[in-house]
Design an enzyme around this catalytic site. Structure first.
Site, PDB file in Angstrom:
ATOM      1  N   HIS A 195       0.785  -1.315   0.041  1.00 38.51           N
ATOM      2  CA  HIS A 195      -0.216  -0.195  -0.208  1.00 38.51           C
ATOM      3  C   HIS A 195       0.707   1.440  -0.072  1.00 38.51           C
ATOM      4  O   HIS A 195       0.560   2.356  -0.892  1.00 38.51           O
ATOM      5  CB  HIS A 195      -0.902   0.323   1.240  1.00 38.51           C
ATOM      6  CG  HIS A 195      -2.012  -1.229   1.310  1.00 38.51           C
ATOM      7  ND1 HIS A 195      -2.565  -0.418  -0.305  1.00 38.51           N
ATOM      8  CD2 HIS A 195      -2.300  -2.454   1.929  1.00 38.51           C
ATOM      9  CE1 HIS A 195      -3.757  -2.223   0.498  1.00 38.51           C
ATOM     10  NE2 HIS A 195      -3.374  -2.509   1.533  1.00 38.51           N
ATOM     11  N   GLU A 437      -3.317 -11.401 -20.946  1.00 38.34           N
ATOM     12  CA  GLU A 437      -2.590 -11.754 -20.251  1.00 38.34           C
ATOM     13  C   GLU A 437      -2.189 -13.425 -20.292  1.00 38.34           C
ATOM     14  O   GLU A 437      -1.252 -13.636 -19.045  1.00 38.34           O
ATOM     15  CB  GLU A 437      -2.830 -11.055 -18.707  1.00 38.34           C
ATOM     16  CG  GLU A 437      -4.228 -10.779 -18.373  1.00 38.34           C
ATOM     17  CD  GLU A 437      -4.617 -10.374 -17.002  1.00 38.34           C
ATOM     18  OE1 GLU A 437      -3.293  -9.373 -16.752  1.00 38.34           O
ATOM     19  OE2 GLU A 437      -5.602 -10.503 -17.108  1.00 38.34           O
ATOM     20  N   ASP A 461       1.582 -10.123 -16.372  1.00 34.40           N
ATOM     21  CA  ASP A 461       0.922 -11.468 -16.694  1.00 34.40           C
ATOM     22  C   ASP A 461       0.821 -12.051 -17.768  1.00 34.40           C
ATOM     23  O   ASP A 461       1.714 -12.892 -18.222  1.00 34.40           O
ATOM     24  CB  ASP A 461      -0.536 -11.380 -16.091  1.00 34.40           C
ATOM     25  CG  ASP A 461      -0.959 -11.078 -14.617  1.00 34.40           C
ATOM     26  OD1 ASP A 461      -0.135 -11.360 -13.988  1.00 34.40           O
ATOM     27  OD2 ASP A 461      -1.497 -10.768 -14.324  1.00 34.40           O
ATOM     28  N   CYS A 508      -2.172  -2.668 -20.893  1.00 28.13           N
ATOM     29  CA  CYS A 508      -1.756  -1.190 -20.071  1.00 28.13           C
ATOM     30  C   CYS A 508      -1.434  -2.436 -19.186  1.00 28.13           C
ATOM     31  O   CYS A 508      -1.600  -1.941 -17.828  1.00 28.13           O
ATOM     32  CB  CYS A 508      -3.921  -1.974 -19.522  1.00 28.13           C
ATOM     33  SG  CYS A 508      -3.891  -3.636 -18.978  1.00 28.13           S
TER      34      CYS A 508
HETATM   35  C1  PEP Z   1      -0.906  -7.186 -16.177  1.00 32.21           C
HETATM   36  O1  PEP Z   1      -1.028  -8.106 -16.288  1.00 32.21           O
HETATM   37  O2  PEP Z   1      -0.440  -5.625 -17.181  1.00 32.21           O
HETATM   38  C2  PEP Z   1      -2.103  -5.942 -15.640  1.00 32.21           C
HETATM   39  C3  PEP Z   1      -2.379  -4.737 -16.096  1.00 32.21           C
HETATM   40  O3  PEP Z   1      -2.927  -6.371 -14.939  1.00 32.21           O
HETATM   41  P1  PEP Z   1      -2.283  -6.144 -13.230  1.00 32.21           P
HETATM   42  O4  PEP Z   1      -0.796  -5.969 -13.063  1.00 32.21           O
HETATM   43  O5  PEP Z   1      -3.021  -5.719 -12.341  1.00 32.21           O
HETATM   44  O6  PEP Z   1      -2.379  -7.933 -12.887  1.00 32.21           O
HETATM   45 MG    MG Z   2      -2.468  -9.111 -14.851  1.00 34.25          MG
END
Ligand code: PEP
Ligand code: MG
Length: 588
Positions: A195, A437, A461, A508
């Site tokens: 956090h 992912e 991921d 993302c």
């Molecule tokens: C990812 O896996 O790239 C993603 C954006 O999700 P998180 O980092 O929340 O797993």
């Molecule tokens: Mg992810």
């Protein structure tokens, strides 16, 4: 005094350079003596303990209220975990019984119990539990201070500008940090997912964690330099080093204000192709920062943070409020709400199941949603209701095949029917997307694209699952290679599959905040980039410096290369050629 220019290396979690005197937090471990007490003292010792618990509870309620008022209800909830631990009757009863039976002073018995609890939690093989040790340590320290009647040094009491150095920063500490007085923070321990790190990034205070023994190397009041971009700390810098870093700090400040000037300019290539630059957020109140950095939408709202650090589940009404607030704030831009990605390293106390040997390969994300349709439906109902107040999209995490997408969409349809029956309105055409992912999702991307409205590639991921490298394990961190030709080919395949079906493809993961990758990702044809707000301007700068033809040629060339080293060297050469004035400091 420490030796001059001692350099410590840690993990960068929040960029920028801080120069100032060190404020050592919690360095003074409380001394607790073991004392035998007489039979007639037992009752007053138990009373003293109960009073300290009550006093701690009142303090925590007070902080929770202040934080909720200043930073929002979600951040305030972080203290619910500590309040819950404080209510843990077993620990309280155990301490009272031990005081009575062993005839020892309350602070000693409590201190012993605390050490046991901390070592149990620290030896857990699950990152999430290990990270909660800081909550217990923080809480224990608070109770001990009250038992001993000593006033505690906290960040809230800091009056002058300092760089905070601490073994660990609890959520309590970071939530009270204010940019006015805190120039930066450095900790011995900590991880990117804690956090503290998340909050520091959203407060935009330079931060470095994992410095191992910074608290032993630095003295209170000593001058230190913290480089939150590179993850280093210089203790007792000499004049020459100080001057060098003042120069770097100036460059960074100039660089970030030149970046801020890009805020209202379009993310368009030199030949006029527009790219959506959106923000990733964990809390709804990060919308302001997203807008300040020029985001045109939220590409990833990680809603699981609503479920963390609390003992119950967020209600439909609570979620409806959160989703509506962000939807309205971002209008007319879109907000992509990812359904909760719990599991892996993010556990809800309520949903905590059996311990798993490999949580990232276990009950995580859409698997939990489909396993617990009642909980999933509450979230979907809240998102759908909020869709009447803005421009929302739904995104499912960790989909590995078409059946999962169909099941999830079927639940969306059921919830839509239920809402209709309950008399609520919603956007019946709300776009439903898939996070790509897991490598199998890439292999069946054509099928998924026929049934999804958009794709969003989660490279964090995708890299982890493709290269078989745990994204949070520092021992294999060098193998976590975003520029691996295998990873880049998968991204290309996803974009092609999406575009064959005429659906947009976003990215993302952290990779899209990497300036070195921006031209390549642009050339691969991605339609939207979504990243932490602070990275948006630098990526916009790259986009505005190239033509689509150049970017496509770079991507085509990269896809023929065999090693990631070749790829990175080539991309660096191209960046220097196309925007030589870019990146005055190393922000990569
Ligand atoms: C990812 O896996 O790239 C993603 C954006 O999700 P998180 O980092 O929340 O797993
Ligand atoms: Mg992810």
């Amino acid at each position: 005094m420490a030796e001059k220019n001692l350099v410590l290396k840690g993990v960068p979690v929040s960029p920028g350079i801080a120069i100032g005197s060190a404020f050592l937090l919690h360095r003074d471990e409380l001394q607790v003596e073991e004392e035998e007490i007489a039979g007639e003292q037992v009752a007053s010792e138990v009373e003293k303990f109960k009073r300290a618990i009550q006093q701690t509870k009142e303090e925590l309620f007070g902080i929770r209220r202040r934080v909720a008022r200043n930073l929002g209800e979600e951040q305030g909830r972080i203290f619910d975990v500590q309040l819950l631990m404080l209510d843990d009757v077993m620990t309280i009863d155990q301490t009272i019984t031990a005081i009575q039976e062993r005839r020892r002073n309350a602070e000693f018995i409590f201190w012993e119990n605390l050490q046991k609890a901390i070592s149990t939690i620290e030896s857990s093989d699950q990152v999430f539990f290990r990270e909660r040790a800081s909550d217990i340590r923080d809480l224990g320290r608070r109770v001990l201070h009250n038992l001993l009647g000593i006033k505690q040094l906290t960040v809230a009491g800091i009056q002058s500008e300092v760089v905070v150095v601490s073994q660990d920063l609890s959520p309590t500490d970071t939530a009270q940090m204010h940019r006015r007085n805190i120039l930066g923070f450095a900790t011995d321990m900590g991880a990117r997912t804690s956090h503290a790190a998340i909050m520091a990034r959203s407060l935009e205070i330079p931060g470095v964690v994992g410095l191992k023994d910074a608290t032993l190397q630095v003295k209170h009041g000593e001058t230190i330099i913290l480089d939150g971009t590179k993850g280093t700390m210089v203790v007792a810098p000499d004049k020459r080093v100080l001057e060098h870093y003042r120069g770097e700090q100036q460059k960074y400040l100039q660089w970030s204000s030149s970046m801020a000037a890009l805020k209202d300019l379009p993310a368009k290539t030199l030949d006029g192709y527009s790219i959506q630059l959106a923000a990733n957020i964990e809390f709804p109140d990060e919308a302001d920062s997203a807008l300040d950095h020029g985001a045109t939408g939220i590409g990833l709202y990680r809603t699981e943070f609503l479920y963390l650090s609390r003992a119950d589940l967020p209600t439909e009404e609570e979620q409806y409020e959160a989703y509506s607030a962000i939807a309205e704030r971002m209008l007319p831009d879109a907000v992509t709400i990812r359904t909760f990605d719990l599991g892996g390293d993010k556990f809800s106390m309520y949903l905590k199941g059996q311990p798993e040997a490999n949580p990232f390969l276990g009950r995580r994300a859409i698997r939990v949603c489909l396993d617990c349709p009642d909980i999933f439906k509450v979230q979907l109902a809240a998102i759908l209701r909020a869709s009447a107040n803005g421009n929302l999209k739904i995104l499912f995490p960790m989909i590995s095949g078409v059946e999962q997408l169909r099941q999830a969409k079927e639940i969306v349809s059921q919830v839509q029917e239920e809402l209709k029956a309950r008399g609520f309105s919603y956007d019946a055409k709300i776009p439903v997307g898939v996070m790509i992912e897991v490598p199998s999702a890439v292999m069946v991307a054509d099928s998924l694209a026929r049934e999804a409205d958009f794709f969003s590639i989660g490279t964090n991921d995708l890299i982890q699952y493709t290269l078989a490298v745990d994204r949070g394990n520092e021992q294999v961190a060098e193998l976590f290679d975003p520029f691996h030709p295998g990873v880049l080919k998968l991204i290309q395949q996803v974009v092609q599959a999406g575009h064959r079906a005429s659906i947009p493809v976003a990215i993302c993961g952290e990779l899209c905040a990497e300036p070195l990758a921006a031209m390549l990702l642009l050339g691969l044809g991605l339609d939207e980039f979504s990243m932490s707000s602070i990275s948006i301007p630098q990526i916009k700068k790259v986009i505005r410096s190239v033509t689509m033809d150049e970017a496509r040629a770079v991507a085509a060339h990269v896809l023929e290369m065999e090693t990631s080293q070749q790829i990175k060297t080539y991309l660096m050469e191209q960046s220097r050629r196309l925007y030589p004035d870019f990146l005055p400091v190393d922000v990569v």
